[in-house]
Design an enzyme around this catalytic site. Structure first.
Site, mmCIF file in Angstrom:
data_model
loop_
_atom_site.group_PDB
_atom_site.id
_atom_site.type_symbol
_atom_site.label_atom_id
_atom_site.label_comp_id
_atom_site.label_asym_id
_atom_site.label_seq_id
_atom_site.Cartn_x
_atom_site.Cartn_y
_atom_site.Cartn_z
ATOM 1 N N CYS A 106 0.865 -1.189 0.000
ATOM 2 C CA CYS A 106 0.000 0.000 0.000
ATOM 3 C C CYS A 106 0.895 1.231 0.000
ATOM 4 O O CYS A 106 1.845 1.286 0.788
ATOM 5 C CB CYS A 106 -0.900 -0.011 1.231
ATOM 6 S SG CYS A 106 -2.002 1.420 1.307
ATOM 7 N N HIS A 148 -9.413 -3.912 -0.820
ATOM 8 C CA HIS A 148 -8.335 -3.065 -0.300
ATOM 9 C C HIS A 148 -8.734 -1.581 -0.387
ATOM 10 O O HIS A 148 -8.599 -0.840 0.584
ATOM 11 C CB HIS A 148 -7.045 -3.341 -1.096
ATOM 12 C CG HIS A 148 -5.865 -2.525 -0.676
ATOM 13 N ND1 HIS A 148 -4.704 -3.084 -0.183
ATOM 14 C CD2 HIS A 148 -5.653 -1.180 -0.685
ATOM 15 C CE1 HIS A 148 -3.841 -2.115 0.101
ATOM 16 N NE2 HIS A 148 -4.384 -0.952 -0.201
ATOM 17 N N GLU A 149 -9.233 -1.165 -1.552
ATOM 18 C CA GLU A 149 -9.554 0.257 -1.751
ATOM 19 C C GLU A 149 -10.799 0.672 -0.967
ATOM 20 O O GLU A 149 -10.841 1.774 -0.407
ATOM 21 C CB GLU A 149 -9.721 0.575 -3.244
ATOM 22 C CG GLU A 149 -8.480 0.312 -4.108
ATOM 23 C CD GLU A 149 -7.199 0.937 -3.569
ATOM 24 O OE1 GLU A 149 -7.262 1.982 -2.895
ATOM 25 O OE2 GLU A 149 -6.121 0.355 -3.807
ATOM 26 N N HIS A 152 -10.024 1.387 2.535
ATOM 27 C CA HIS A 152 -9.470 2.737 2.748
ATOM 28 C C HIS A 152 -10.595 3.729 3.066
ATOM 29 O O HIS A 152 -10.432 4.618 3.902
ATOM 30 C CB HIS A 152 -8.736 3.235 1.496
ATOM 31 C CG HIS A 152 -7.291 2.828 1.423
ATOM 32 N ND1 HIS A 152 -6.363 3.190 2.377
ATOM 33 C CD2 HIS A 152 -6.614 2.108 0.506
ATOM 34 C CE1 HIS A 152 -5.174 2.707 2.045
ATOM 35 N NE2 HIS A 152 -5.300 2.043 0.913
#
Ligand code: NI
Length: 195
Positions: A106, A148-149, A152
């Protein structure tokens, strides 16, 4: 002016990365449109597979995904995804989805790579830049990148998805291990890309 990447190395930047980002209103403001334009440029420039607005210091629910042919070819169960913007995105694992491990890094978590567990099949929802509702299923590596995104957006980082038994370590050491796992063909492509 290029966007700056926020990282956990800086305490005030980490605070923003750890916030739950705000939803975006439609129609998009001129400011939101400009941010999306800059995020697309930054995503390409970084050469990764995704970028979320909190990573550039803006606590809004916007992510950009881009899986080019190189990124897809060095992964299992991966396909290319053109530069895609997803606004106010959400995901849920599909019924019967299994957890699988694979490499992640990341840009906001410096000097750490690892193999977090992710669902292999998800249902995701969100809006495109025109404000049209998007809903679809994603599998394999694309599902991993979305998780993953979208994490965030929720203030969750890949480190939070690593458990006791997960492979993890400093980038240089993990890169060695990662290279060793590639097929000869994949390694050839890797060396060509980073030579
Ligand atoms: Ni990230």
């Amino acid at each position: 002016m290029g966007l700056k990447i926020f990282t956990t190395d800086d305490k005030s930047e980490e605070l923003l990365l750890r916030q739950h980002a705000e939803p975006v209103q439609f129609p998009l403001s001129a400011q939101a449109k400009a941010l999306i334009r800059e995020m697309k440029i930054k995503a390409i420039e970084l050469g990764g597979v995704g970028l979320a607005a909190p990573q550039v210091g803006v606590s809004l629910q916007i992510i950009v995904i881009h899986i080019d042919s190189f990124s897809a070819s060095i992964r299992k169960n991966a396909h290319t995804v053109p530069l895609t913007v997803l606004i106010n995105p959400e995901y849920d694992p599909e019924p019967g989805a299994k957890l699988f491990e694979d490499w992640e890094g990341c840009f906001s978590v410096c000097d750490l790579m690892g193999k977090p567990k992710r669902h292999d099949r998800i249902r995701y929802r969100g809006y495109n830049e025109a404000g049209e509702r998007i809903e679809d299923t994603a599998v394999g590596f694309f599902a991993r990148v979305l998780q993953h995104e979208i994490d965030h957006i929720r203030g969750t980082l890949m480190v939070d998805r690593l458990d006791e038994g997960s492979v993890r370590g400093p980038r240089a050491k993990m890169m060695e291990q990662r290279l060793a796992e590639l097929s000869d063909e994949q390694r050839r492509m890797w060396e060509e890309r980073f030579r």
